[in-house]
Design an enzyme around this catalytic site. Structure first.
Site, short mmCIF file in Angstrom:
data_model
loop_
_atom_site.label_atom_id
_atom_site.label_comp_id
_atom_site.label_asym_id
_atom_site.label_seq_id
_atom_site.Cartn_x
_atom_site.Cartn_y
_atom_site.Cartn_z
N SER A 263 0.84 -1.20 0.00
CA SER A 263 0.00 0.00 0.00
C SER A 263 0.87 1.24 0.00
O SER A 263 1.99 1.24 0.54
CB SER A 263 -0.90 0.03 1.24
N ASP A 264 0.37 2.31 -0.61
CA ASP A 264 1.00 3.60 -0.36
C ASP A 264 0.68 3.98 1.08
O ASP A 264 -0.31 3.52 1.66
CB ASP A 264 0.50 4.66 -1.34
N TRP A 265 1.52 4.80 1.67
CA TRP A 265 1.42 5.10 3.10
C TRP A 265 0.11 5.84 3.38
O TRP A 265 -0.08 6.98 2.96
CB TRP A 265 2.63 5.92 3.54
#
Length: 744
Positions: A263-265
């Site tokens: 996931s992106d943060w």
């Protein structure tokens, strides 16, 4: 009989006379890894499996110490290795040995149009990541350049999916040679930063498959990327980090991706969707760490205790969990547990040299009337350098790509070092933009405060320019919010801080004016007819000053070409002309913004071709200090069958007085099709080096794939029988030769 015994995650080899017969079976590395993965899965507890699917700190996720499985450590890229931060904070950890080499931004890499240089880039940055013992490099970025306002375009590889695809593959391979996973981002449709967490991209399947996915597909199927990062935006109403269609149907289904989806943060929003819709490893979900009151805030992630609770209550099974852990273990075996993993290197002379070489190959000479460039130091006594970007550090800022570098040589210092005592170099500020020099605790150490009025700065610059033989204005954008920076888009196409007025004033007092534009985006140039020479210099990293000076002084012949179109105005961009950007808020009480891609497949030069718009500078444009003559293109046959290929050959001659490299481009035009198609599409390019007077033949291969379009009704790629044209060009608007052929 002697044998190899595989136990747990370790293999013990017993040698003997029978080894030669049994060894090949056990040396099948892929098979051995898969056997080890299954063995480890059987030994893991449910709690250990769930723990592996989410972060334990800002940039790490846990292994299984009991079984000898190491942690996974991430680092931001894609232009250098991010400095260390505290365990659960964005603040700097305060290390003294985490400085890095800043490589040029990926727009510059794309502008080289040179896959060999991309391999060098990936190999070099991969060595730096390996030395710092990172498992995953969070890069490269390959989202398509849809609008010049996107604040993150500088991290990507331009507007054309074919060019981006050909450039991303060697980058990925170069990184992964070091036993470090490349995490290709941001998958998919992350084409703007404004409302990035709430924008629902509405894209037809033709545009999705023809424009926005091909580079990702190349990274997966040709580059064999070990990791992919989801994007913040939504698609089909689901966030891209847990999106059934993007992750399960396409990435893991159609493309058979066997790596990890990260996931992106902060990109995860729902436990059920994260379980079922293809996410493997959750990072950065909103938490204030231990201070939020939980004994361990990371246990509250969507794929942490909430996931474990659902399993224990019997509401979800463990099939998806085992798949996630299997992929994470595969990543670990390919990286940290690869016994042949090289050691890497940090801030080596080879890396500094690579950074400079990439920068020099990517700088684009946009305009050079009257051969103002290169500067002949034998005929010059005084050079005036004007502009804030001549001295402002560009490695600090821009978002997650902000770097703590060993050094960054400014353009002003690079010019001064190169000129030496051959001429006097004087400097004037010209304008004040952003005097700050800090981002996420990384400090440039510069104090660029200047309290003079714009009128005072202008007067000084004009006076200095009057007294000089040459004027080099170094301006453009910077990596501050609302410019080339993550989490916000630009507010306008024009240059900020009143630079246009300064440039026009300089042009009126000195005819030997060179404008060096430092940016990761196209900018408006209302003064283009007033200025003889314009150089597009990008964000060049550590060796910026040396690279710019080498081009200006003619030590290096410029050979870069634009990876995206420079429009005259936003009205010349489909995303803006058709009125949807940056999206329409829904009236249902949600915070979702619908952004419809009304231009469909007509992005960049595809749009300007369709609308017959003359751009400021076209895709693929770039000048040289020498000249090239294109001969007549010749095709080996005029009829192509279904399983056949054609070859098109064209001679290129350097008719100038110095060596150089030309980027020869091949576009394909479908002269009649059942669905609307672009006027032409890039399907081949070659960067060829030529000595003065030398001729080389450049050959392109055309296969069925180059003729195909995506049929969204049949959901497949189609090459229709008919007449096609192969176009040989020096840019999207500079056509040199063409040949007709038929596909049956």
């Amino acid at each position: 009989m002697k044998k190899i015994i595989v136990t747990g995650i370790f293999s013990v080899v017993f040698t003997g006379s029978a080894l030669a017969q049994s060894f090949p079976v056990y040396l099948d590395e892929t098979k051995l890894i898969e056997e080890r993965i299954e063995d480890v899965l059987d030994r893991m507890s449910l709690e250990e499996k769930v723990a592996m699917t989410h972060a334990q700190s800002k940039f790490s996720s846990p292994g299984v110490a009991r079984l000898g499985i190491p942690e996974v450590w991430m680092t931001d890229g894609p232009h250098g290795i991010r400095p260390e931060v505290l365990w659960d904070e964005w603040n700097q950890a305060g290390w003294t040995n985490d400085s890095c080499v800043a490589f040029p931004a990926l727009t510059c890499l794309a502008a080289t149009w040179n896959p060999e240089v991309s391999l060098l880039y990936g190999k070099s940055i991969g060595e730096e990541a390996r030395y710092r013992n990172k498992t995953v490099l969070l890069g490269p970025g390959i989202n398509i350049y849809r609008t010049p306002l996107n604040g993150r375009n500088f991290e990507y590889m331009g507007e054309d999916p074919y060019l981006a695809g050909k450039m991303v593959v060697p980058y990925v391979q170069g990184v992964q040679q070091n036993g470090v996973a490349a995490c290709v981002k941001h998958y998919a449709l992350n084409n703007q930063e404004v409302n990035r967490n709430t924008t629902n991209a509405i894209v037809d399947d033709r545009a999705l498959y023809e424009i926005y996915l091909p580079a990702f597909k190349a990274a997966v199927q040709e580059g064999k990327a070990w990791a992919i990062m989801g994007s913040y935006n939504l698609y089909k109403g689901q966030h891209a980090c847990h999106n059934q269609y993007l992750l399960n149907d396409i990435l893991k289904g159609e493309w058979e991706f066997d790596g990890v989806v990260v996931s992106d943060w902060g990109g995860v929003h729902n436990t059920e969707e994260a379980i079922h819709n293809g996410l493997d490893l959750e990072f950065g979900s909103w938490t204030n760490g231990l201070s939020n009151g939980a004994s361990n805030a990371y246990d509250n992630y969507y794929l942490a205790q909430p996931y474990l609770k659902l399993i224990k209550e019997g509401k979800v099974g463990t099939k998806e969990l085992d798949d996630k852990v299997r992929r994470i273990l595969r990543l670990i075996y390919r990286t940290t547990m690869n016994r042949n993993r090289p050691y890497g290197a940090l801030c080596s002379e080879a890396h500094f040299a690579a950074a400079r070489h990439i920068a020099e190959e990517g700088i684009v000479l946009l305009q050079n009337r009257n051969n103002t460039l290169p500067i002949d130091l034998n005929k010059v006594k005084k050079i005036a350098v004007i502009g804030e970007n001549a001295l402002k550090m560009m490695t600090v800022g821009g978002g997650s790509s902000s770097l703590k570098v060993k050094y960054e040589l400014s353009p002003l210092d690079g010019i001064r070092n190169r000129v030496g005592d051959k001429a006097e170099v004087v400097y004037a500020r010209g304008y004040v933009g952003d005097p700050s020099g800090e981002y996420n605790g990384v400090k440039s150490g510069q104090n660029l405060e200047d309290n003079r009025s714009p009128e005072e700065l202008m007067a000084e610059a004009v006076q200095v320019a009057k007294e000089a033989d040459y004027v080099i204005f170094i301006g453009g954008l910077n990596k501050s919010t609302y410019q080339d920076c993550e989490d916000a888009d630009r507010k306008e196409l024009g240059l900020p801080y009143g630079q246009d007025a300064v440039i026009s004033a300089l042009a009126h007092v000195n005819r030997n004016l060179v404008v060096v534009n430092i940016s990761g985006n196209a900018v408006a140039m209302p003064w283009v007819k007033e200025v003889p020479s314009i150089v597009q210099a990008w964000f060049l990293g550590t060796e910026a000053g040396n690279a710019i000076a080498s081009i200006l002084m003619g030590d290096v012949n410029p050979s870069g070409k634009l990876p995206f179109t420079f429009p005259v105005s936003l009205a010349d961009v489909g995303a803006h002309k058709l009125g949807e950007y940056p999206g329409t808020p829904r009236n249902d009480g949600s915070n979702i913004v619908d952004e419809k891609y009304n231009e469909s497949i007509f992005v960049g030069y595809r749009w300007t071709d369709k609308e017959k718009i003359t751009p400021l500078f076209p895709f693929g444009h770039g000048l040289s200090y020498t000249s090239y003559k294109y001969g007549k293109a010749v095709i080996d046959k005029n009829i192509m069958g279904d399983d056949e290929v054609l070859t098109v050959t064209v001679p290129i001659t350097n008719i100038g007085m110095r060596a150089g490299s030309e980027i020869v481009q091949m576009y394909i035009s479908d002269l009649k099709s059942s669905l609307p198609r672009p006027v032409k599409e890039l399907k081949g390019f070659s960067k060829v080096s030529l000595e003065p007077g030398e001729t080389k033949k450049v050959t392109f291969t055309i296969n069925k794939e180059a003729l195909s379009f995506f049929d969204d009704v049949r959901h497949e790629w189609i090459a229709e029988p008919g007449i096609f044209k192969a176009i040989i060009a020096a840019s999207a608007t500079d056509i040199r030769s063409s040949v007709i052929f038929e596909y049956k």
